[in-house]
Design a protein around this motif. Structure first.
Motif, PDB file in Angstrom:
ATOM      1  N   ILE A   1       0.842  -1.199   0.000  1.00 23.73           N
ATOM      2  CA  ILE A   1       0.000   0.000   0.000  1.00 23.73           C
ATOM      3  C   ILE A   1       0.876   1.248   0.000  1.00 23.73           C
ATOM      4  O   ILE A   1       0.640   2.205  -0.747  1.00 23.73           O
ATOM      5  N   GLN A   2       1.912   1.254   0.848  1.00 24.20           N
ATOM      6  CA  GLN A   2       2.831   2.391   0.921  1.00 24.20           C
ATOM      7  C   GLN A   2       3.506   2.635  -0.429  1.00 24.20           C
ATOM      8  O   GLN A   2       3.613   3.776  -0.894  1.00 24.20           O
ATOM      9  N   CYS A   3       3.957   1.564  -1.071  1.00 23.88           N
ATOM     10  CA  CYS A   3       4.610   1.695  -2.380  1.00 23.88           C
ATOM     11  C   CYS A   3       3.652   2.267  -3.415  1.00 23.88           C
ATOM     12  O   CYS A   3       4.041   3.101  -4.247  1.00 23.88           O
ATOM     13  N   CYS A   4       2.412   1.827  -3.375  1.00 24.81           N
ATOM     14  CA  CYS A   4       1.407   2.334  -4.315  1.00 24.81           C
ATOM     15  C   CYS A   4       1.130   3.808  -4.058  1.00 24.81           C
ATOM     16  O   CYS A   4       0.907   4.588  -4.996  1.00 24.81           O
ATOM     17  N   MET A   5       1.161   4.215  -2.788  1.00 25.73           N
ATOM     18  CA  MET A   5       0.967   5.624  -2.452  1.00 25.73           C
ATOM     19  C   MET A   5       2.112   6.473  -2.992  1.00 25.73           C
ATOM     20  O   MET A   5       1.949   7.665  -3.254  1.00 25.73           O
ATOM     21  N   GLU A   6       3.273   5.859  -3.148  1.00 21.36           N
ATOM     22  CA  GLU A   6       4.425   6.557  -3.718  1.00 21.36           C
ATOM     23  C   GLU A   6       4.417   6.519  -5.242  1.00 21.36           C
ATOM     24  O   GLU A   6       5.299   7.082  -5.897  1.00 21.36           O
ATOM     25  N   GLY A   7       3.417   5.826  -5.813  1.00 22.57           N
ATOM     26  CA  GLY A   7       3.275   5.779  -7.261  1.00 22.57           C
ATOM     27  C   GLY A   7       4.141   4.746  -7.955  1.00 22.57           C
ATOM     28  O   GLY A   7       4.343   4.820  -9.174  1.00 22.57           O
ATOM     29  N   LEU A   8       4.649   3.770  -7.215  1.00 17.24           N
ATOM     30  CA  LEU A   8       5.521   2.762  -7.820  1.00 17.24           C
ATOM     31  C   LEU A   8       4.714   1.709  -8.575  1.00 17.24           C
ATOM     32  O   LEU A   8       3.701   1.228  -8.073  1.00 17.24           O
ATOM     33  N   PRO A   9       5.157   1.321  -9.774  1.00 15.45           N
ATOM     34  CA  PRO A   9       4.499   0.229 -10.517  1.00 15.45           C
ATOM     35  C   PRO A   9       4.871  -1.119  -9.894  1.00 15.45           C
ATOM     36  O   PRO A   9       5.795  -1.217  -9.072  1.00 15.45           O
TER      37      PRO A   9
ATOM     38  N   PHE B   1      -8.377   5.376  -0.179  1.00 19.72           N
ATOM     39  CA  PHE B   1      -8.866   4.818   1.083  1.00 19.72           C
ATOM     40  C   PHE B   1      -7.774   4.892   2.151  1.00 19.72           C
ATOM     41  O   PHE B   1      -8.028   5.255   3.296  1.00 19.72           O
ATOM     42  N   ALA B   2      -6.544   4.553   1.771  1.00 20.87           N
ATOM     43  CA  ALA B   2      -5.432   4.551   2.724  1.00 20.87           C
ATOM     44  C   ALA B   2      -5.153   5.954   3.244  1.00 20.87           C
ATOM     45  O   ALA B   2      -4.909   6.140   4.438  1.00 20.87           O
ATOM     46  N   VAL B   3      -5.203   6.944   2.364  1.00 15.87           N
ATOM     47  CA  VAL B   3      -4.967   8.339   2.769  1.00 15.87           C
ATOM     48  C   VAL B   3      -6.081   8.822   3.686  1.00 15.87           C
ATOM     49  O   VAL B   3      -5.827   9.412   4.748  1.00 15.87           O
ATOM     50  N   LYS B   4      -7.327   8.565   3.307  1.00 18.04           N
ATOM     51  CA  LYS B   4      -8.475   9.037   4.074  1.00 18.04           C
ATOM     52  C   LYS B   4      -8.515   8.428   5.454  1.00 18.04           C
ATOM     53  O   LYS B   4      -8.871   9.091   6.440  1.00 18.04           O
TER      54      LYS B   4
END
Length: 215
Positions: free
Chosen positions: A162-170, A207-210
């Motif tokens: 989830i953290q990696c996706c929040m950083e925009g990593l593929p 969802f993770a940010v909210k």
């Protein structure tokens, strides 16, 4: 009976006048020792005024009640704070709770007798929150509890993804960072989607940010 030295901080002069007049005429144990229409004026007067408790509005012309409360906690930790404001969103209430105020009453329910009751209760060592503010606090508590419950549903590797996706990593870069295969990344993401009832990475990040799943 203990004498309570209270200070009014509100930019509406008629509100201050009404509160001062009503409290001092009906509650002799409470003295309004000062009043100010701005944060700067308040802190200037506070240098030469003995104050037990501040009745503090949130919306002021030069600084917010949140800023004033935060500064009070740092410079005058013995002064207690009763927020009296129409600005009572969950965000404001949460900020004031984080600072550690002793009470919060909505201006809609700020009748002099209620304020006097709140002042006495706080000076006796208790917290005092109006009914509508208490309902907001309850909603904040429930939302936090749900967030903790949702967060606890994820494994450490799922949280990392989830953290990696929040950083925009593929997926490929996520796999490289976590030393796993892209297939494993996709498998974990599918599990996350299932747990949250969503269908896309964007929804997952939102969802993770909210909900503060990743601190």
């Amino acid at each position: 009976m203990q004498k309570i030295n209270a200070f009014l901080v509100d930019d509406h002069e008629l509100f201050r006048l009404g509160i001062r007049t009503a409290i001092e005429s009906r509650h002799p144990d409470i003295a309004i020792v000062g009043e100010a229409g701005s944060g700067a004026e308040f802190f200037d007067l506070l240098k030469t005024t003995t104050v037990d408790i501040v009745l503090l509005d949130i919306a002021l012309p030069d600084m917010s009640g949140v800023e004033i409360a935060r500064r009070l906690r740092k410079e005058y930790p013995s002064v207690k704070i009763l927020a009296v404001s129409a600005e009572n969103s969950a965000v404001i209430v949460q900020e004031m709770l984080n600072i550690g105020i002793e009470g919060f009453i909505s201006k809609l329910n700020s009748k002099p007798d209620i304020l006097a009751e709140a002042l006495r209760s706080i000076m006796q060592g208790f917290e005092y929150f109006g009914r509508d503010i208490s309902e907001i606090i309850q909603r904040i508590y429930i939302a936090k509890k749900k967030t903790v419950e949702v967060s606890s549903d994820f494994s450490e590797q799922e949280k990392q993804i989830i953290q990696c996706c929040m950083e925009g990593l593929p997926a490929k870069l996520i796999a490289n960072r976590l030393d796993i295969s892209t297939r494993t990344v996709d498998w974990h993401k599918s599990n996350i989607f299932r747990k949250l009832g969503i269908k896309s990475t964007l929804e997952m990040v939102q969802f993770a940010v909210k909900n503060g799943i990743i601190g």
